[in-house]
Design an enzyme around this catalytic site. Structure first.
Site, PDB file in Angstrom:
ATOM      1  CB  SER A  23      -9.259   3.968  -1.089  1.00 18.61           C
ATOM      2  OG  SER A  23      -8.551   3.725  -2.288  1.00 18.61           O
ATOM      3  CG  HIS A  43      -2.432  10.806 -10.157  1.00 17.31           C
ATOM      4  ND1 HIS A  43      -1.657   9.862 -10.796  1.00 17.31           N
ATOM      5  CD2 HIS A  43      -3.640  10.221  -9.932  1.00 17.31           C
ATOM      6  CE1 HIS A  43      -2.363   8.751 -10.954  1.00 17.31           C
ATOM      7  NE2 HIS A  43      -3.563   8.934 -10.435  1.00 17.31           N
ATOM      8  CG  HIS A 101      -2.883   2.532  -4.037  1.00 11.20           C
ATOM      9  ND1 HIS A 101      -2.525   1.256  -3.613  1.00 11.20           N
ATOM     10  CD2 HIS A 101      -4.226   2.607  -3.925  1.00 11.20           C
ATOM     11  CE1 HIS A 101      -3.624   0.600  -3.274  1.00 11.20           C
ATOM     12  NE2 HIS A 101      -4.669   1.389  -3.449  1.00 11.20           N
ATOM     13  CG  ASN A 121      -7.548  -0.166   0.298  1.00 16.27           C
ATOM     14  OD1 ASN A 121      -7.642  -1.276   0.805  1.00 16.27           O
ATOM     15  ND2 ASN A 121      -8.589   0.596   0.025  1.00 16.27           N
ATOM     16  CG  HIS A 165      10.619  -1.240  -0.809  1.00 14.78           C
ATOM     17  ND1 HIS A 165       9.780  -2.334  -0.807  1.00 14.78           N
ATOM     18  CD2 HIS A 165      10.487  -0.663  -2.026  1.00 14.78           C
ATOM     19  CE1 HIS A 165       9.173  -2.420  -1.985  1.00 14.78           C
ATOM     20  NE2 HIS A 165       9.584  -1.424  -2.756  1.00 14.78           N
ATOM     21  CG  HIS A 188      -2.010  -5.509 -20.807  1.00 13.72           C
ATOM     22  ND1 HIS A 188      -2.717  -5.376 -19.634  1.00 13.72           N
ATOM     23  CD2 HIS A 188      -1.755  -4.248 -21.240  1.00 13.72           C
ATOM     24  CE1 HIS A 188      -2.908  -4.094 -19.374  1.00 13.72           C
ATOM     25  NE2 HIS A 188      -2.332  -3.391 -20.328  1.00 13.72           N
ATOM     26  CG  ASN A 220     -25.539   0.595  -6.920  1.00  9.62           C
ATOM     27  OD1 ASN A 220     -25.266   1.192  -7.948  1.00  9.62           O
ATOM     28  ND2 ASN A 220     -26.605   0.876  -6.188  1.00  9.62           N
ATOM     29  N   GLY A 221     -21.244   0.937  -6.034  1.00  6.75           N
ATOM     30  CA  GLY A 221     -20.571   2.037  -5.353  1.00  6.75           C
ATOM     31  C   GLY A 221     -20.685   3.338  -6.122  1.00  6.75           C
TER      32      GLY A 221
END
Length: 302
Positions: free
Chosen positions: A90, A94, A104, A106, A144, A174, A260-261
């Site tokens: 991952s 920035h 980003h 992954n 792209h 939102h 629990n990472g």
């Protein structure tokens, strides 16, 4: 069929390659590594780069974890089994320059063993997407086209299908805006008559290795351009949107927290500085207004 150990080894190699190339691109900062173990099984290598010539904060993380899925994750994944194995790389970068985009990527593999002798439940997932502070058409088309070329090498359907998926996934509901200009996103990719497991794993690796030539080109196009304090403030505002998405909607963040990472590794995607300006309205005709107008689903860049 390829084993989960082979997949994890391939991902570790990609992490090494990307870290070396990013250090060379920055020219100053070096990655700090922390090797960690997960309570319940497995672990990973967190690598963070900070305060460089161009990279203000970034992470290139590898993990290979296993154990028992909590009930909430079984429900979210719509599976019955408890035992799981997951591995992946991952990346979030920035930059310190408002004309250089956030990126980003992954690539990941998930497996749940079944009864002895039966084929495990397993799939590949991943994607890459770009979040410019200012949308530059030429850069968007280049980005792209790069990922379309990767997709087209494996399937004529991948780019359109995965781009649409990315538009829908990287969407801040939102705010009624996309996180950036999208890219591709896919999940639960499994073998079929046209593509076996080795080919899917190869697609995952080729996508991973496309990261460096794609991002270094975008960095070098823009890193020496002058910018104003006002543009830097806009960069901090756009970072706040990135933060909102990752904390509210991102599935990887939820999976890491629910299983629990390691918290520092999970939240390395957050920017070092972000600002929330109350009731902000871009000036009519400004580059900020133009960028907001392009944070929409369904824009065809190639």
């Amino acid at each position: 069929m390829i084993s989960k150990e082979q997949i994890a080894a391939g991902y570790r190699e990609i992490q090494d390659e990307i870290c070396a190339a990013l250090e060379a691109t920055d020219g100053q900062a070096k990655f700090e590594e922390e090797v960690w173990e997960r309570d319940g099984g497995g672990g990973g290598r967190t690598r963070i780069i900070q305060n460089g010539n161009i990279f203000e904060k970034g992470g290139v993380n590898f993990s290979a974890v296993h154990g028992k899925l909590p009930h909430t994750m079984k429900k979210a994944l719509n599976v019955e089994q408890e035992d799981f194995f997951a591995t992946g790389v991952s990346i979030v970068i920035h930059p310190n320059h408002p004309l250089v985009p956030i990126i980003h990527m992954n690539i990941r593999y998930f497996e749940m063993p079944t009864n002895t002798g039966e084929t495990p439940v397993h799939w590949f997932g991943g994607g890459i997407d770009l979040t410019p502070h200012y949308v530059v058409d030429e850069d968007a088309r280049f980005f792209h086209q790069q990922i379309k070329d990767v997709c087209d090498h494996f399937s004529d359907e991948f780019y359109h299908r995965f781009k649409t998926w990315a538009d829908d996934y990287f969407f801040i509901k939102h705010r009624d805006e996309t996180r950036g200009i999208g890219g591709i996103f896919y999940d639960r990719l499994t073998a079929n008559e046209e593509m076996n497991w080795e080919m899917i794993f190869e697609f995952s690796k080729v996508l991973g290795r496309s990261f460096i030539p794609t991002y270094t080109e975008l960095v070098n196009r823009n890193r020496y351009k002058e910018f104003t304090p006002e543009q830097q403030q806009w960069q901090y505002q756009r970072r706040s949107r990135y933060t909102e998405f990752n904390l509210v909607y991102d599935a990887g963040t939820r999976f890491g927290l629910e299983t629990n990472g390691r918290i520092e590794s999970i939240l390395m995607s957050l920017p070092p500085t972000a600002k929330w300006v109350y009731d902000y309205h871009a000036q009519p005709g400004s580059e900020e207004e133009r960028t907001l107008s392009l944070l929409k689903k369904g824009i065809n860049w190639v």
